[in-house]
Design an enzyme around this catalytic site. Sequence first.
Site, mmCIF file in Angstrom:
data_model
loop_
_atom_site.group_PDB
_atom_site.id
_atom_site.type_symbol
_atom_site.label_atom_id
_atom_site.label_comp_id
_atom_site.label_asym_id
_atom_site.label_seq_id
_atom_site.Cartn_x
_atom_site.Cartn_y
_atom_site.Cartn_z
ATOM 1 N N TRP A 58 0.843 -1.217 0.000
ATOM 2 C CA TRP A 58 0.000 0.000 0.000
ATOM 3 C C TRP A 58 0.861 1.243 0.000
ATOM 4 C CZ3 TRP A 58 -4.345 -1.242 -1.862
ATOM 5 C CH2 TRP A 58 -4.896 -2.496 -1.595
ATOM 6 N N LYS B 76 -13.062 -1.430 6.246
ATOM 7 C CA LYS B 76 -12.394 -2.349 7.178
ATOM 8 C C LYS B 76 -12.864 -2.087 8.599
ATOM 9 C CE LYS B 76 -8.487 -3.216 4.260
ATOM 10 N NZ LYS B 76 -8.916 -2.408 3.110
ATOM 11 N N ASP C 235 -2.078 6.654 6.150
ATOM 12 C CA ASP C 235 -3.115 5.768 5.624
ATOM 13 C C ASP C 235 -3.479 4.828 6.773
ATOM 14 O OD1 ASP C 235 -4.637 3.802 4.451
ATOM 15 O OD2 ASP C 235 -3.153 3.238 2.929
HETATM 16 N N1 PMP Z 1 -4.531 1.172 2.107
HETATM 17 C C1 PMP Z 1 -4.584 0.071 2.864
HETATM 18 C C2 PMP Z 1 -3.687 -0.039 4.053
HETATM 19 C C3 PMP Z 1 -5.478 -0.953 2.522
HETATM 20 O O1 PMP Z 1 -5.532 -2.073 3.268
HETATM 21 C C4 PMP Z 1 -6.314 -0.797 1.392
HETATM 22 C C5 PMP Z 1 -7.336 -1.820 1.005
HETATM 23 N N2 PMP Z 1 -7.038 -3.130 1.232
HETATM 24 C C6 PMP Z 1 -6.197 0.359 0.631
HETATM 25 C C7 PMP Z 1 -5.313 1.334 1.032
HETATM 26 C C8 PMP Z 1 -7.037 0.588 -0.592
HETATM 27 O O2 PMP Z 1 -8.286 0.984 -0.163
HETATM 28 P P1 PMP Z 1 -9.513 1.234 -1.158
HETATM 29 O O3 PMP Z 1 -9.940 -0.093 -1.670
HETATM 30 O O4 PMP Z 1 -10.515 1.906 -0.264
HETATM 31 O O5 PMP Z 1 -9.038 2.138 -2.248
#
Ligand code: PMP
Length: 338
Positions: A104, A198, A174
């Site tokens: 990420w 989440k 994030d």
């Molecule tokens: N950052 C983290 C730490 C994540 O776990 C995720 C999704 N698994 C995301 C970003 C991406 O999120 P989204 O699907 O809301 O774009």
Amino acid sequence: MKYGRIWNFNAGPAALPLEVLERVHADWFNKGGTGMALMEWSHRSKEYDEIHNGAIGLVKRLLGLDERYRVLFLQGGASLQFAMIPMNFLGEGKVADYIDTGSWSVKAIKEARLFGEVNVAFSGKEEGYVRLPRQEELKLTPGAEYVHITSNNTIKGTEYFDYPDTGDVPLVADMSSDILSHRIDPAPFGLIYAGAQKNLGPSGVTLVIVRDDLLARANEGVTTMLSYSTHVEKNSLFNTPPTLAIFILGEVLKWVEENGGLAGMEERNRRKADLLYGFIDEQGGYYRCPIEKNSRSWMNAVFRLPTEELEAKFIAEGKAAGWRCTSTRGSRRRCGVP
Ligand code: PMP
């Protein structure tokens, strides 16, 4: 289990408290005596206003945010924040520091490079992302616009409990996969973002918290919908927000408050993590957590078996016993147990 539900360990969308689902369901067709379902309400109505501002108030209260912090409900997921942050705060002659602790972070770095100079202050890549950096390893840029971290690395299984010391430079985090899961001191953070699916509610809404001093440095001329100022000025009502997702998010926040707030969540999560890692560590190396002890995530516990063949057998036997694995990509084997 009630309604034939299963133990759902998906990282996200993740299980929501059953009490919340029941409450949401209770007056689904005629919300609050309005004769309409909530998703049929106008986002400009007084009834919706209460829900919208109630959820904002709860975010502030739970996280202990002072008046300098603005709470926004945006769309596009955490993934759009990877781009919106540098679009608003980077540019010619500006540098941001990013700490690379997994996939990420890598995605956030890729987007930031489209908008300005990125200094990767630490990368755990060569070590297989098995730990978070120590303070003295960080190569921070004096005068950087911000320092970006991924507070919980959903796939790798690492989580910060002590955040990097960045001096006067705002931290941007994030927090998609650990927001509200333990107490935090918000003081070092200039911006926090989290896709809701989440820890906060259903997908479709992204929580963004931004502090005034960082906002004051935002670039002019950013396209309207991708400018934080637009959404701050209009209280996330510039265009039609995802009203249903925000309502459910608000109900989850009420549940968090009723269950002891962040101190209550921390206590629950610490107990769960101790139980799980305790068991893994007691196995004398059969089950093995590859993550360094003081970097281990309470949210996503990663464990391996002695060989990949045994891991395949573990999954196969789990499935035969009724596990439902929704993803079997690499190490991301997420299962639900009936
Ligand atoms: N950052 C983290 C730490 C994540 O776990 C995720 C999704 N698994 C995301 C970003 C991406 O999120 P989204 O699907 O809301 O774009």
